[in-house]
Design a protein around this motif. Structure first.
Motif, PDB file in Angstrom:
ATOM      1  N   UNK A  50      31.351  39.086  31.669  1.00  0.00           N
ATOM      2  CA  UNK A  50      29.801  39.095  32.315  1.00  0.00           C
ATOM      3  C   UNK A  50      29.650  40.453  33.094  1.00  0.00           C
ATOM      4  N   UNK A  51      28.976  41.287  32.684  1.00  0.00           N
ATOM      5  CA  UNK A  51      28.415  42.517  33.247  1.00  0.00           C
ATOM      6  C   UNK A  51      26.982  42.476  33.216  1.00  0.00           C
ATOM      7  N   UNK A 110      28.277  38.411  41.154  1.00  0.00           N
ATOM      8  CA  UNK A 110      27.789  37.503  39.930  1.00  0.00           C
ATOM      9  C   UNK A 110      28.645  37.683  38.591  1.00  0.00           C
ATOM     10  N   UNK A 111      29.209  38.950  38.475  1.00  0.00           N
ATOM     11  CA  UNK A 111      29.990  39.465  37.393  1.00  0.00           C
ATOM     12  C   UNK A 111      31.294  38.409  37.241  1.00  0.00           C
ATOM     13  N   UNK A 122      54.464  22.786  36.291  1.00  0.00           N
ATOM     14  CA  UNK A 122      55.174  22.727  35.048  1.00  0.00           C
ATOM     15  C   UNK A 122      54.839  24.423  34.559  1.00  0.00           C
ATOM     16  N   UNK A 123      55.543  24.829  33.767  1.00  0.00           N
ATOM     17  CA  UNK A 123      55.086  26.179  32.809  1.00  0.00           C
ATOM     18  C   UNK A 123      53.824  25.679  32.184  1.00  0.00           C
ATOM     19  N   UNK A 124      53.054  26.621  31.936  1.00  0.00           N
ATOM     20  CA  UNK A 124      51.742  26.348  31.323  1.00  0.00           C
ATOM     21  C   UNK A 124      50.894  27.760  31.222  1.00  0.00           C
ATOM     22  N   UNK A 125      50.371  27.609  30.022  1.00  0.00           N
ATOM     23  CA  UNK A 125      49.338  28.775  29.829  1.00  0.00           C
ATOM     24  C   UNK A 125      47.788  28.433  30.124  1.00  0.00           C
ATOM     25  N   UNK A 126      47.250  29.230  31.413  1.00  0.00           N
ATOM     26  CA  UNK A 126      46.075  28.520  31.746  1.00  0.00           C
ATOM     27  C   UNK A 126      44.753  29.661  31.673  1.00  0.00           C
ATOM     28  N   UNK A 127      43.569  29.357  31.412  1.00  0.00           N
ATOM     29  CA  UNK A 127      42.366  30.118  31.274  1.00  0.00           C
ATOM     30  C   UNK A 127      42.139  30.775  32.826  1.00  0.00           C
ATOM     31  N   UNK A 128      42.003  32.056  32.765  1.00  0.00           N
ATOM     32  CA  UNK A 128      41.821  32.414  34.372  1.00  0.00           C
ATOM     33  C   UNK A 128      40.523  33.397  34.307  1.00  0.00           C
ATOM     34  N   UNK A 129      39.857  33.113  35.391  1.00  0.00           N
ATOM     35  CA  UNK A 129      38.654  33.921  35.619  1.00  0.00           C
ATOM     36  C   UNK A 129      38.629  34.692  36.911  1.00  0.00           C
ATOM     37  N   UNK A 130      38.150  35.880  36.969  1.00  0.00           N
ATOM     38  CA  UNK A 130      37.928  36.646  38.358  1.00  0.00           C
ATOM     39  C   UNK A 130      36.736  36.881  38.563  1.00  0.00           C
ATOM     40  N   UNK A 131      35.991  36.269  39.644  1.00  0.00           N
ATOM     41  CA  UNK A 131      34.702  36.307  40.027  1.00  0.00           C
ATOM     42  C   UNK A 131      34.366  37.161  40.967  1.00  0.00           C
ATOM     43  N   UNK A 132      33.442  38.257  40.833  1.00  0.00           N
ATOM     44  CA  UNK A 132      32.880  39.084  41.976  1.00  0.00           C
ATOM     45  C   UNK A 132      31.802  38.243  42.933  1.00  0.00           C
TER      46      UNK A 132
END
Length: 266
Positions: free
Chosen positions: A134-135, A174-175, A240-250
């Motif tokens: 989101x930009x 907010x981005x 445990x090992x896992x694939x995770x959704x990751x967000x970086x918020x400003x």
């Protein structure tokens, strides 16, 4: 060629829509060796105009092929079309939204089937290579790397014989940047961020979705005078090992963001 001197054989894939043995992958054993070949998708015509089309099926076509090859203890796998964008058989990152669900989808599938890289002890994640963002501002102010509104610029002073590096710039509170799935190995995981900032800034990582969503702490990014620096953002424990959704918020400020690393101590 005389079969006595051939070490192994494979039937490749059969894409013509009228072919009785049509398949986007094959596995063949010969002389004690098992060889497989697969395409993640395919879209073209042969010289006579016969349509040859395999839908990616949201990544299922490729995972079905690789599951079959694992089950058959395949010795060698050919990933046909590795850079073949024209026939929709490429495996690289893509913003195509017809045959890709998200840009890193096919790369992630390959990571999941890599015996010694599926759960890396350290993985570098490029900011400009996010799956979604989101930009607030319109257009790509740096006019680099990708289309859309994400502002991407080149890292200065990279030697001409080295790979070009990019970074996300002109960020605003907010981005956010999102990766649909990233591998986190079990253990104590440290997130490190490479950034540059002319004034103090703040970011925050979030992980997972829905009721499993986990909000990380707000990370202070002190001013660097515009120079690149790397900081330990925080450490968390993964059971445990896992694939995770990751967000970086400003959260605050306008930091330039180069990459972050996921490092695990097992």
């Amino acid at each position: 060629m005389n079969e006595s001197v051939v070490e192994s054989l494979n039937d490749w894939f059969i894409a013509a829509e009228h072919a009785a043995n049509r398949s986007s992958w094959t596995v063949r054993s010969f002389n004690g060796k098992t060889v497989g070949v697969a395409v993640p998708a395919f879209y073209t015509n042969d010289k006579s105009g016969t349509r040859m089309f395999f839908d990616a099926d949201h990544g299922k076509r490729l995972t079905d092929a690789l599951d079959d090859m694992v089950a058959k203890n395949t010795d060698l796998v050919f990933l046909e079309g590795f850079t073949d964008m024209a026939e929709n058989a490429s495996y690289w990152r893509s913003t195509d939204n017809t045959f890709y669900d998200f840009p890193n989808q096919r790369l992630n599938i390959l990571r999941k089937y890599s015996s010694n890289k599926a759960w890396p002890e350290s993985l570098r994640i490029e900011m400009e290579a996010c799956d979604k963002f989101f930009d607030i501002s319109k257009n790509n102010s740096g006019n680099q790397y990708r289309t859309g509104d994400l502002d991407v610029a080149k890292v200065a002073n990279v030697a001409s014989d080295k790979n070009t590096e990019w970074y996300v710039t002109h960020t605003e509170p907010g981005e956010w940047l999102e990766w649909k799935e990233l591998p986190y190995a079990a253990g104590n995981v440290t997130i490190k961020v490479c950034y540059a900032a002319k004034a103090d800034a703040k970011i925050r990582f979030d992980f997972g979705e829905g009721t499993q969503r986990r909000q990380g702490p707000v990370v202070e990014l002190p001013a660097t005078g515009g120079e690149w620096t790397t900081v330990d953002a925080f450490t968390m424990k993964c059971d445990v090992n896992g694939w995770r959704r990751t967000l970086l918020n400003i959260v605050a400020g306008q930091p330039d963001l180069n990459y972050f690393t996921i490092t695990v101590e097992k």
